[in-house]
Design a protein around this motif. Structure first.
Motif, PDB file in Angstrom:
ATOM      1  N   VAL A  80       1.047  -1.415  -0.166  1.00  0.00           N
ATOM      2  CA  VAL A  80      -0.313  -0.124   0.010  1.00  0.00           C
ATOM      3  C   VAL A  80       0.615   1.075   0.183  1.00  0.00           C
ATOM      4  O   VAL A  80       1.553   1.249   0.987  1.00  0.00           O
ATOM      5  CB  VAL A  80      -1.491   0.144   1.367  1.00  0.00           C
ATOM      6  N   TRP A  81       0.702   1.802  -1.530  1.00  0.00           N
ATOM      7  CA  TRP A  81       1.153   3.296  -1.169  1.00  0.00           C
ATOM      8  C   TRP A  81       0.495   4.738  -0.866  1.00  0.00           C
ATOM      9  O   TRP A  81       0.630   5.515  -1.557  1.00  0.00           O
ATOM     10  CB  TRP A  81       2.463   3.220  -2.307  1.00  0.00           C
ATOM     11  N   ALA A  82      -0.576   3.902  -0.906  1.00  0.00           N
ATOM     12  CA  ALA A  82      -2.081   4.882  -1.419  1.00  0.00           C
ATOM     13  C   ALA A  82      -1.862   6.289  -0.264  1.00  0.00           C
ATOM     14  O   ALA A  82      -0.855   5.850   1.043  1.00  0.00           O
ATOM     15  CB  ALA A  82      -3.280   4.106  -0.598  1.00  0.00           C
ATOM     16  N   SER A  83      -2.068   7.872  -1.043  1.00  0.00           N
ATOM     17  CA  SER A  83      -1.178   8.402   0.290  1.00  0.00           C
ATOM     18  C   SER A  83      -3.040   9.553   0.937  1.00  0.00           C
ATOM     19  O   SER A  83      -2.272  10.127   1.989  1.00  0.00           O
ATOM     20  CB  SER A  83      -0.855  10.385  -1.293  1.00  0.00           C
ATOM     21  N   PHE A 119      -5.058  -1.745  -4.638  1.00  0.00           N
ATOM     22  CA  PHE A 119      -4.840  -2.189  -6.534  1.00  0.00           C
ATOM     23  C   PHE A 119      -4.059  -1.425  -7.286  1.00  0.00           C
ATOM     24  O   PHE A 119      -3.521  -1.320  -8.281  1.00  0.00           O
ATOM     25  CB  PHE A 119      -6.167  -2.713  -7.340  1.00  0.00           C
ATOM     26  N   PRO A 120      -3.716  -0.077  -6.868  1.00  0.00           N
ATOM     27  CA  PRO A 120      -3.085   1.214  -7.855  1.00  0.00           C
ATOM     28  C   PRO A 120      -1.837   1.022  -7.068  1.00  0.00           C
ATOM     29  O   PRO A 120      -0.438   1.165  -8.184  1.00  0.00           O
ATOM     30  CB  PRO A 120      -4.176   2.628  -7.495  1.00  0.00           C
ATOM     31  N   SER A 121      -1.797   0.638  -6.263  1.00  0.00           N
ATOM     32  CA  SER A 121      -0.240   0.428  -6.070  1.00  0.00           C
ATOM     33  C   SER A 121      -0.236  -1.137  -5.992  1.00  0.00           C
ATOM     34  O   SER A 121       1.147  -1.023  -6.783  1.00  0.00           O
ATOM     35  CB  SER A 121      -0.306  -0.112  -4.121  1.00  0.00           C
ATOM     36  N   TYR A 146      -5.167  -9.771 -13.479  1.00  0.00           N
ATOM     37  CA  TYR A 146      -4.521 -10.699 -13.172  1.00  0.00           C
ATOM     38  C   TYR A 146      -4.780 -11.962 -13.148  1.00  0.00           C
ATOM     39  O   TYR A 146      -5.234 -12.950 -12.722  1.00  0.00           O
ATOM     40  CB  TYR A 146      -3.995 -10.281 -10.944  1.00  0.00           C
ATOM     41  N   LYS A 147      -3.091 -12.478 -13.363  1.00  0.00           N
ATOM     42  CA  LYS A 147      -3.360 -14.141 -13.469  1.00  0.00           C
ATOM     43  C   LYS A 147      -2.537 -14.777 -13.104  1.00  0.00           C
ATOM     44  O   LYS A 147      -3.129 -16.555 -12.786  1.00  0.00           O
ATOM     45  CB  LYS A 147      -3.229 -14.628 -14.765  1.00  0.00           C
ATOM     46  N   LYS A 148      -1.541 -14.976 -12.797  1.00  0.00           N
ATOM     47  CA  LYS A 148      -1.036 -15.552 -11.229  1.00  0.00           C
ATOM     48  C   LYS A 148      -1.856 -15.279  -9.936  1.00  0.00           C
ATOM     49  O   LYS A 148      -0.902 -15.556  -8.870  1.00  0.00           O
ATOM     50  CB  LYS A 148       0.338 -15.409 -12.035  1.00  0.00           C
ATOM     51  N   VAL A 149      -2.907 -15.970  -9.628  1.00  0.00           N
ATOM     52  CA  VAL A 149      -3.641 -15.803  -8.431  1.00  0.00           C
ATOM     53  C   VAL A 149      -3.474 -16.844  -7.826  1.00  0.00           C
ATOM     54  O   VAL A 149      -4.080 -18.219  -8.412  1.00  0.00           O
ATOM     55  CB  VAL A 149      -4.623 -15.263  -8.761  1.00  0.00           C
ATOM     56  N   TYR A 150      -3.486 -17.286  -6.452  1.00  0.00           N
ATOM     57  CA  TYR A 150      -3.361 -18.675  -5.969  1.00  0.00           C
ATOM     58  C   TYR A 150      -4.134 -18.000  -4.254  1.00  0.00           C
ATOM     59  O   TYR A 150      -3.879 -17.523  -3.541  1.00  0.00           O
ATOM     60  CB  TYR A 150      -1.600 -19.457  -5.547  1.00  0.00           C
ATOM     61  N   GLU A 151      -5.180 -18.712  -4.647  1.00  0.00           N
ATOM     62  CA  GLU A 151      -6.266 -18.818  -2.988  1.00  0.00           C
ATOM     63  C   GLU A 151      -5.364 -19.729  -2.287  1.00  0.00           C
ATOM     64  O   GLU A 151      -5.210 -20.948  -2.649  1.00  0.00           O
ATOM     65  CB  GLU A 151      -7.458 -18.952  -3.765  1.00  0.00           C
ATOM     66  N   VAL A 152      -5.823 -19.309  -0.681  1.00  0.00           N
ATOM     67  CA  VAL A 152      -5.641 -20.594   0.064  1.00  0.00           C
ATOM     68  C   VAL A 152      -6.437 -20.153   1.473  1.00  0.00           C
ATOM     69  O   VAL A 152      -6.737 -19.546   1.781  1.00  0.00           O
ATOM     70  CB  VAL A 152      -3.334 -20.384   1.013  1.00  0.00           C
TER      71      VAL A 152
END
Length: 306
Positions: A80-83, A119-121, A146-152
Motif C-alpha cells: 500500500v503506497w496510497a497517499s 490495487f493502484p499500488s 491478474y492471472k498468477k493468483v493462488y488462493e489459500v
C-alpha cells in the motif's frame, strides 16, 4: 450465495451504526497531536537491498507493507503506497518510493481491507509477481486482470523456489463494499527456508488463542506484529491488538524477535503512531524483556537476519 468466513474461536465484530456514531462522538472530544510522527530511517540500504540475492532481509515500507527477501526471492506483504485512506491523508511517507523497489516475485495479501489491499499500488509494482491471497479474493484479482493468483486456506503451505509460505489464522474480518462482508478470508503468513530462518507476518488481528497454536507449529525467528489502531478498545478490541497484547502474543509465539508494524501511517483509530510505540516500549521495560529482541524499524530501515 457466497460463503461467509469466520474467526477461529467464533469471535465476531458486532459493532453497528449506533456504535460507530458513539465512537465518532467520542473522537470529536479528543484532541490528538498528529504533527508528531514516527521516524524515517536516516540511512536506507537501497543499493544493497536492490542487489541482494542471497541474504534474508526485512525492510519496512510502512503500515503493513514489508519487502522480505529470502533465497533470492523478493516478496512483499500488503503493498500500500496510497497517499490517502478514505478521507484521511497518509501521515508518513512510505520508506521506499515505488521507483526504488526491486522487481517483485511474490505478493502476500493478508485480507481485503483497503489499507492492506490497494490495487493502484499493486499495478505499479515492478516485475511479474505471483499473488497469494486468502480464500474468496482470487476472483477479484482475476477481474482486475491478474492471472498468477493462488488462493489459500488457513494452514495451507505452498513452496516457491525453495521457500515455504504458509497461511495462518488471524482474528479479524473484511469488507470492500456494502455487500461483501466476510466473503473472503483473512490471516497471516509464515515464510520459511531450508536453513531454519522463518518470518511471521501477522497481518491484521485482535488478540486470540491462535497465537499459541501458531507458535506450536512453527519455529519463528522474527514476528512482524501490529500494534496500532486499537483505540477506543471497546470498539476495536476484537479486530485490532493493542501494544501490550501484541507483546503477550509475541511471548506465546516463542519468537526470537519482535518487529512492530501497523502504526503511524494512517489514522484508522484514535491512537497515534508515537503513542502506540511508547506503550510498546513501556510494557517491554515493565516485563524486563531482552531489549535486543525488540527491533523497532524506522520507515525504510532494513533488518538483516543471520
Amino acid at each position: 450465495m457466497k460463503k461467509r468466513y469466520e474467526n477461529l474461536n467464533g469471535a465476531v465484530n458486532e459493532h453497528g451504526f449506533r456504535d460507530m456514531m458513539k465512537w465518532m462522538k467520542e473522537r470529536r472530544g479528543k484532541i490528538q497531536d498528529l504533527s508528531e510522527n514516527i521516524p524515517i530511517a536516516g540511512f536506507r540500504d537501497v543499493k544493497n537491498v536492490a542487489n541482494n540475492r542471497t541474504k534474508t532481509s526485512i525492510t519496512w515500507i510502512g503500515h503493513s507493507t514489508f519487502l522480505i527477501q529470502m533465497h533470492g526471492l523478493n516478496m512483499i506483504t500488503d503493498p500500500v503506497w496510497a497517499s490517502r485512506m478514505g478521507l484521511q491523508k497518509r501521515l508518513t511517507k512510505p520508506g521506499y518510493e515505488l521507483s526504488e523497489m526491486p522487481e517483485i516475485d511474490v505478493v502476500l495479501i493478508s485480507h481485503g481491507h483497503y489499507d492492506h489491499l490497494d490495487f493502484p499500488s499493486i499495478k505499479r509494482l515492478k516485475g511479474n509477481p505471483a499473488y497469494y491471497v486468502p480464500m474468496g479474493l482470487k476472483q477479484l484479482f482475476i477481474k482486475k486482470g491478474y492471472k498468477k493468483v493462488y488462493e489459500v486456506n488457513w494452514w495451507d503451505r505452498v513452496e516457491v523456489q525453495r521457500v515455504n509460505v504458509s497461511f495462518v489464522p488471524a482474528q479479524h474480518w473484511t469488507r470492500r463494499t456494502l455487500w461483501d462482508t466476510n466473503t473472503s478470508h483473512w490471516g497471516g503468513w509464515i515464510i520459511e527456508n531450508e536453513n531454519g530462518e522463518s518470518i511471521y507476518f501477522a497481518g491484521d488481528t485482535g488478540y486470540f488463542d491462535g497465537f499459541k497454536k501458531i507458535g506450536e507449529r512453527f519455529n519463528i525467528k522474527a514476528a512482524l506484529m501490529p500494534i496500532g489502531a486499537y483505540e477506543p478498545e471497546w470498539f476495536m478490541k476484537v479486530s485490532h491488538i493493542n501494544p501490550e497484547d501484541a507483546i503477550k502474543a509475541f511471548l506465546e509465539l516463542q519468537t526470537d524477535s519482535f518487529i512492530p508494524m501497523h502504526y503511524g501511517a494512517f489514522r484508522l483509530a484514535d491512537d497515534t503512531g508515537p503513542e502506540a510505540l511508547r506503550r510498546l516500549l513501556k510494557e517491554w521495560e515493565r516485563l524486563e524483556l531482552n531489549q535486543k529482541k525488540l527491533k523497532t524499524l524506522a520507515l525504510g530501515e532494513t533488518c538483516w537476519l543471520h
